[in-house]
Design a protein around this motif. Structure first.
Motif, PDB file in Angstrom:
ATOM      1  N   GLU A  99       0.906  -1.156  -0.005  1.00 21.72           N
ATOM      2  CA  GLU A  99       0.187  -0.048  -0.207  1.00 21.72           C
ATOM      3  C   GLU A  99       0.870   1.192  -0.127  1.00 21.72           C
ATOM      4  O   GLU A  99       1.948   1.059   0.515  1.00 21.72           O
ATOM      5  CB  GLU A  99      -0.843  -0.142   1.270  1.00 21.72           C
ATOM      6  CG  GLU A  99      -2.019  -1.255   1.212  1.00 21.72           C
ATOM      7  CD  GLU A  99      -3.344  -0.588   0.292  1.00 21.72           C
ATOM      8  OE1 GLU A  99      -3.238   0.514  -0.230  1.00 21.72           O
ATOM      9  OE2 GLU A  99      -4.418  -1.311   0.607  1.00 21.72           O
TER      10      GLU A  99
ATOM     11  N   THR B 135      -5.553   1.458  -2.061  1.00 28.29           N
ATOM     12  CA  THR B 135      -6.858   1.232  -1.680  1.00 28.29           C
ATOM     13  C   THR B 135      -7.686   1.929  -1.129  1.00 28.29           C
ATOM     14  O   THR B 135      -8.950   2.123  -1.540  1.00 28.29           O
ATOM     15  CB  THR B 135      -7.104  -0.219  -1.426  1.00 28.29           C
ATOM     16  OG1 THR B 135      -6.410  -0.477   0.003  1.00 28.29           O
ATOM     17  CG2 THR B 135      -6.175  -1.350  -2.053  1.00 28.29           C
TER      18      THR B 135
ATOM     19  N   ARG C 285     -10.897   3.687  -2.740  1.00 28.89           N
ATOM     20  CA  ARG C 285     -12.419   3.910  -2.259  1.00 28.89           C
ATOM     21  C   ARG C 285     -13.094   5.079  -1.997  1.00 28.89           C
ATOM     22  O   ARG C 285     -14.362   5.372  -2.255  1.00 28.89           O
ATOM     23  CB  ARG C 285     -12.282   2.739  -0.860  1.00 28.89           C
ATOM     24  CG  ARG C 285     -12.298   1.539  -1.065  1.00 28.89           C
ATOM     25  CD  ARG C 285     -12.401   0.776   0.138  1.00 28.89           C
ATOM     26  NE  ARG C 285     -11.606   1.232   1.313  1.00 28.89           N
ATOM     27  CZ  ARG C 285     -10.498   0.578   1.611  1.00 28.89           C
ATOM     28  NH1 ARG C 285     -10.149  -0.553   0.846  1.00 28.89           N
ATOM     29  NH2 ARG C 285     -10.134   0.759   2.759  1.00 28.89           N
TER      30      ARG C 285
ATOM     31  N   LYS D  64      -8.320  -8.854   0.864  1.00 30.32           N
ATOM     32  CA  LYS D  64      -7.590  -8.000  -0.191  1.00 30.32           C
ATOM     33  C   LYS D  64      -6.230  -8.630  -0.589  1.00 30.32           C
ATOM     34  O   LYS D  64      -5.732  -8.644  -1.772  1.00 30.32           O
ATOM     35  CB  LYS D  64      -7.432  -6.630  -0.224  1.00 30.32           C
ATOM     36  CG  LYS D  64      -6.788  -6.201   1.324  1.00 30.32           C
ATOM     37  CD  LYS D  64      -6.786  -4.538   1.231  1.00 30.32           C
ATOM     38  CE  LYS D  64      -6.066  -4.298   2.381  1.00 30.32           C
ATOM     39  NZ  LYS D  64      -6.300  -2.714   2.521  1.00 30.32           N
ATOM     40  N   SER D  65      -5.376  -9.209   0.388  1.00 27.52           N
ATOM     41  CA  SER D  65      -3.931  -9.617  -0.114  1.00 27.52           C
ATOM     42  C   SER D  65      -4.246 -11.207  -0.670  1.00 27.52           C
ATOM     43  O   SER D  65      -3.707 -11.359  -1.628  1.00 27.52           O
ATOM     44  CB  SER D  65      -3.249  -9.808   1.217  1.00 27.52           C
ATOM     45  OG  SER D  65      -3.778 -10.430   2.112  1.00 27.52           O
TER      46      SER D  65
ATOM     47  N   ALA E 246      -6.650 -11.804  -2.320  1.00 31.49           N
ATOM     48  CA  ALA E 246      -7.278 -11.596  -3.892  1.00 31.49           C
ATOM     49  C   ALA E 246      -6.144 -11.190  -4.727  1.00 31.49           C
ATOM     50  O   ALA E 246      -6.060 -11.597  -6.162  1.00 31.49           O
ATOM     51  CB  ALA E 246      -8.324 -10.440  -3.995  1.00 31.49           C
ATOM     52  N   VAL E 247      -5.206 -10.223  -4.377  1.00 35.87           N
ATOM     53  CA  VAL E 247      -4.019  -9.986  -5.135  1.00 35.87           C
ATOM     54  C   VAL E 247      -3.179 -11.263  -5.478  1.00 35.87           C
ATOM     55  O   VAL E 247      -2.773 -11.417  -6.687  1.00 35.87           O
ATOM     56  CB  VAL E 247      -2.988  -9.119  -4.321  1.00 35.87           C
ATOM     57  CG1 VAL E 247      -1.677  -8.967  -5.066  1.00 35.87           C
ATOM     58  CG2 VAL E 247      -3.645  -7.776  -4.015  1.00 35.87           C
TER      59      VAL E 247
END
Length: 344
Positions: free
Chosen positions: A38, A59, A63, A98-99, A101-102
């Motif tokens: 990030e 992110t 958002r 989210k990690s 998903a990456v």
């Protein structure tokens, strides 16, 4: 061989993943290493040795402004970079949805994460092809090393932290210290923290600064993060004789400042872990979190905490009692004295 490192934030968490990634590089010296991080922690990695690429996500910012065309362009560019070089192994050190998903989006053949009971967001397990069991009581650096041990990487004898060159930042810090009259040894005091429950009362740092000056001839430099300037005012309000100064720093400037410090005193926050990474002697003040899991790792470093029942597996960000940080100033001063004696 291409390894994708997924450790997005926070600052301390990124620091704690560095020894595992350094060990991975030593085991696979010709491999390609890409780190996804990030924006807030990216300055720690941009320009750091050992990495072939750093992909910076934002992110939080995306958002907030999801409706802007520029946000879609930035996100699409990051996604494209994830697949630009085929990934063989993705390592998720974060344990969030989210990690995970990456890691999944990278199309890596092997996607390695922690066992489900160690994930902060258990549904992330669906993205992994392999999971690694860790002990909830072991230090997070050791837990991170277990991920790369799944690839046959031997644990290192000493921890290695990749940090960017800091020549310009060191010059800035030297100038600030000189202008404010700090020419000798100094303690680095950090009253802030992302969690209110991790904070020792700011005024206590001022009283501690007085003791450090009288007992050890140490000046004090007070550090602060965004929104924490009022804490510095609370520290300085109780100071009578000791030289206590403060000036703004970004992440890299803070690293250069910590490199010059004689000792660091503060809670379980990013500044403590950054100071530990550059080898600054540490006195850590611990309340709701476990020093065994998140504390400084040098054998001579000191941890001060109270033996209260509610500290066990606490990790609360808010608390009605907050008695765990009612640590006496004398105990902290004694720990600093012990740590300074260990230097000689």
């Amino acid at each position: 061989m291409h390894f994708l490192i997924v450790k997005l934030s926070s600052i301390g968490d990124v620091v704690h993943a560095m020894p595992a990634v350094a060990a991975l590089r030593r085991a696979f010296p010709t491999a390609r290493l890409t780190w996804v991080v990030e924006r807030v922690a990216a300055p720690l990695l941009l320009g750091a040795p050992g990495l072939d690429e750093v992909i910076v996500l934002d992110t939080r910012g995306w958002r907030r402004q999801w409706y802007r065309r520029e946000v879609f362009r930035q996100a699409a560019d990051c996604l494209a970079r994830l697949r630009r070089h085929p990934v063989d192994v993705a390592l998720d050190f974060q344990g969030l949805m989210k990690s995970a998903a990456v890691a999944w989006y990278s199309r890596a053949r092997r996607r390695i994460g922690f066992a489900t009971d160690a994930l902060r967001e258990p549904p992330g397990r669906l993205a992994y092809t392999e999971q690694v069991t860790v002990s909830p009581s072991e230090h997070v650096i050791r837990a991170n090393l277990r991920l790369v041990e799944a690839l046959g990487v031997a644990p290192p004898e000493t921890y290695e932290f990749w940090l960017p060159p800091l020549e310009d930042e060191a010059a800035y810090v030297a100038g600030q210290l000189s202008r404010q009259g700090i020419t000798g040894r100094f303690a680095l005091l950090n009253p802030g923290g992302g969690w209110v429950t991790k904070r020792w009362p700011a005024a206590n740092f001022g009283h501690l600064a007085e003791l450090l000056w009288r007992q050890h001839g140490l000046a004090s430099v007070v550090t602060y993060g965004p929104g924490e300037a009022s804490l510095v005012e609370q520290v300085q309000a109780v100071v009578r004789e000791a030289p206590v100064v403060s000036f703004p720093t970004n992440l890299r400037e803070y690293l250069a400042l910590a490199q010059r410090a004689t000792v660091f005193v503060g809670g379980d926050t990013g500044p403590l872990h950054l100071a530990a990474a550059v080898g600054t002697p540490i006195v850590g003040l611990y309340g709701p979190t476990s020093a065994e899991r998140n504390g400084p790792f040098a054998a001579a470093d000191k941890v001060v905490g109270l033996d209260v029942a509610c500290r066990t597996d606490c990790y609360r960000r808010t608390c009605q009692q907050h008695i765990c940080m009612d640590i006496a100033i004398s105990l902290v001063a004694q720990a600093v004295g012990d740590r300074l004696r260990a230097l000689s």
